[in-house]
Design a protein around this motif. Structure first.
Motif, mmCIF file in Angstrom:
data_model
loop_
_atom_site.group_PDB
_atom_site.id
_atom_site.type_symbol
_atom_site.label_atom_id
_atom_site.label_comp_id
_atom_site.label_asym_id
_atom_site.label_seq_id
_atom_site.Cartn_x
_atom_site.Cartn_y
_atom_site.Cartn_z
ATOM 1 N N GLU A 103 10.563 4.357 4.081
ATOM 2 C CA GLU A 103 10.029 3.186 5.168
ATOM 3 C C GLU A 103 10.436 3.956 6.366
ATOM 4 O OE1 GLU A 103 11.096 -0.320 2.537
ATOM 5 O OE2 GLU A 103 12.852 0.899 3.159
ATOM 6 N N LYS A 104 11.699 4.497 6.481
ATOM 7 C CA LYS A 104 11.871 5.280 7.778
ATOM 8 C C LYS A 104 10.786 6.145 8.781
ATOM 9 C CE LYS A 104 16.855 5.591 7.368
ATOM 10 N NZ LYS A 104 18.062 6.581 6.817
ATOM 11 N N VAL A 105 10.028 7.121 7.817
ATOM 12 C CA VAL A 105 9.307 7.749 7.451
ATOM 13 C C VAL A 105 7.712 6.730 8.528
ATOM 14 C CG1 VAL A 105 7.216 9.527 6.740
ATOM 15 C CG2 VAL A 105 9.766 9.906 6.222
ATOM 16 N N LYS A 106 7.682 5.824 7.362
ATOM 17 C CA LYS A 106 6.159 4.823 8.184
ATOM 18 C C LYS A 106 6.206 4.243 9.113
ATOM 19 C CE LYS A 106 4.925 3.947 3.318
ATOM 20 N NZ LYS A 106 4.803 3.157 1.886
ATOM 21 N N LEU A 107 8.292 3.822 9.333
ATOM 22 C CA LEU A 107 7.934 3.561 10.720
ATOM 23 C C LEU A 107 8.250 4.312 11.737
ATOM 24 C CD1 LEU A 107 9.872 1.511 12.407
ATOM 25 C CD2 LEU A 107 11.691 2.076 11.323
ATOM 26 N N ASN A 108 8.395 5.527 11.594
ATOM 27 C CA ASN A 108 8.260 7.012 12.877
ATOM 28 C C ASN A 108 6.882 6.862 13.145
ATOM 29 O OD1 ASN A 108 11.129 6.773 13.773
ATOM 30 N ND2 ASN A 108 11.646 8.136 11.323
ATOM 31 N N GLY A 133 0.632 -1.369 -0.097
ATOM 32 C CA GLY A 133 -0.495 -0.253 -0.286
ATOM 33 C C GLY A 133 1.223 1.490 -0.113
ATOM 34 N N LYS A 134 0.542 2.240 -1.202
ATOM 35 C CA LYS A 134 0.930 3.891 -0.513
ATOM 36 C C LYS A 134 0.911 4.457 0.590
ATOM 37 C CE LYS A 134 1.174 3.582 -5.662
ATOM 38 N NZ LYS A 134 1.622 4.255 -6.625
ATOM 39 N N GLY A 135 -0.499 3.983 1.486
ATOM 40 C CA GLY A 135 -0.391 4.900 2.406
ATOM 41 C C GLY A 135 0.701 4.788 3.415
ATOM 42 N N ILE A 136 0.375 5.979 4.723
ATOM 43 C CA ILE A 136 1.910 6.271 5.805
ATOM 44 C C ILE A 136 1.475 5.280 6.811
ATOM 45 C CG2 ILE A 136 0.654 8.148 6.500
ATOM 46 C CD1 ILE A 136 3.514 9.605 6.653
ATOM 47 N N PHE A 137 0.467 4.857 6.858
ATOM 48 C CA PHE A 137 0.597 3.942 7.869
ATOM 49 C C PHE A 137 0.404 2.046 7.318
ATOM 50 C CE2 PHE A 137 -2.663 7.770 9.190
ATOM 51 C CZ PHE A 137 -1.764 7.608 10.203
ATOM 52 N N VAL A 138 0.550 1.669 8.629
ATOM 53 C CA VAL A 138 1.564 -0.263 8.038
ATOM 54 C C VAL A 138 1.162 -0.444 9.004
ATOM 55 C CG1 VAL A 138 3.336 1.362 6.851
ATOM 56 C CG2 VAL A 138 3.935 0.489 8.694
ATOM 57 N N SER A 139 1.521 -1.584 9.226
ATOM 58 C CA SER A 139 1.296 -3.147 9.828
ATOM 59 C C SER A 139 2.193 -2.810 10.866
ATOM 60 C CB SER A 139 0.343 -4.471 9.314
ATOM 61 O OG SER A 139 1.798 -4.568 8.031
ATOM 62 N N CYS A 140 2.029 -3.482 11.841
ATOM 63 C CA CYS A 140 3.589 -4.469 13.034
ATOM 64 C C CYS A 140 4.434 -4.523 12.283
ATOM 65 C CB CYS A 140 2.901 -4.410 13.993
ATOM 66 S SG CYS A 140 1.348 -4.113 15.263
ATOM 67 N N SER A 141 3.751 -5.876 11.036
ATOM 68 C CA SER A 141 4.607 -6.405 10.786
ATOM 69 C C SER A 141 5.456 -5.864 9.659
ATOM 70 C CB SER A 141 4.029 -8.053 9.548
ATOM 71 O OG SER A 141 4.631 -8.505 8.574
#
Length: 84
Positions: free
Chosen positions: A30-35, A4-12
């Motif tokens: 990936e760093k932005v999404k992680l933070n 997905g292209k969203g900023i919210f990601v799953s825990c996995s």
């Protein structure tokens, strides 16, 4: 891992990004999404903290070894104790 292209990601996905970040392989996004994920997920914050601690321990283990003379002296003392 979702694509997905969203900023919210799953825990996995967050854990995967955390692992990549540990080895300096994560992209900027990936760093932005992680933070962003770490802002609201306590479990992943804990995982990330443990990952960071492990990385620091591996990079600087602070292991002190004994010299050859001390090592041989310990071996001799051990042999003496075993023969008693």
């Amino acid at each position: 891992m979702s694509k997905g292209k969203g900023i919210f990601v799953s825990c996995s996905d967050a854990n995967h990004f955390c692992d990549k970040n540990q080895y300096k392989e994560a992209t900027f996004w990936e760093k932005v999404k992680l933070n962003v994920h770490l802002l609201y997920c306590r479990a992943c914050r804990k995982y990330s903290a443990k990952n960071n601690k492990l990385t620091k321990l591996v990079k600087d283990p602070k292991v002190i070894s004994i010299n050859e003379y001390e090592k041989n002296a310990m071996k001799e003392r051990l042999k003496q104790k075993m023969n008693e």
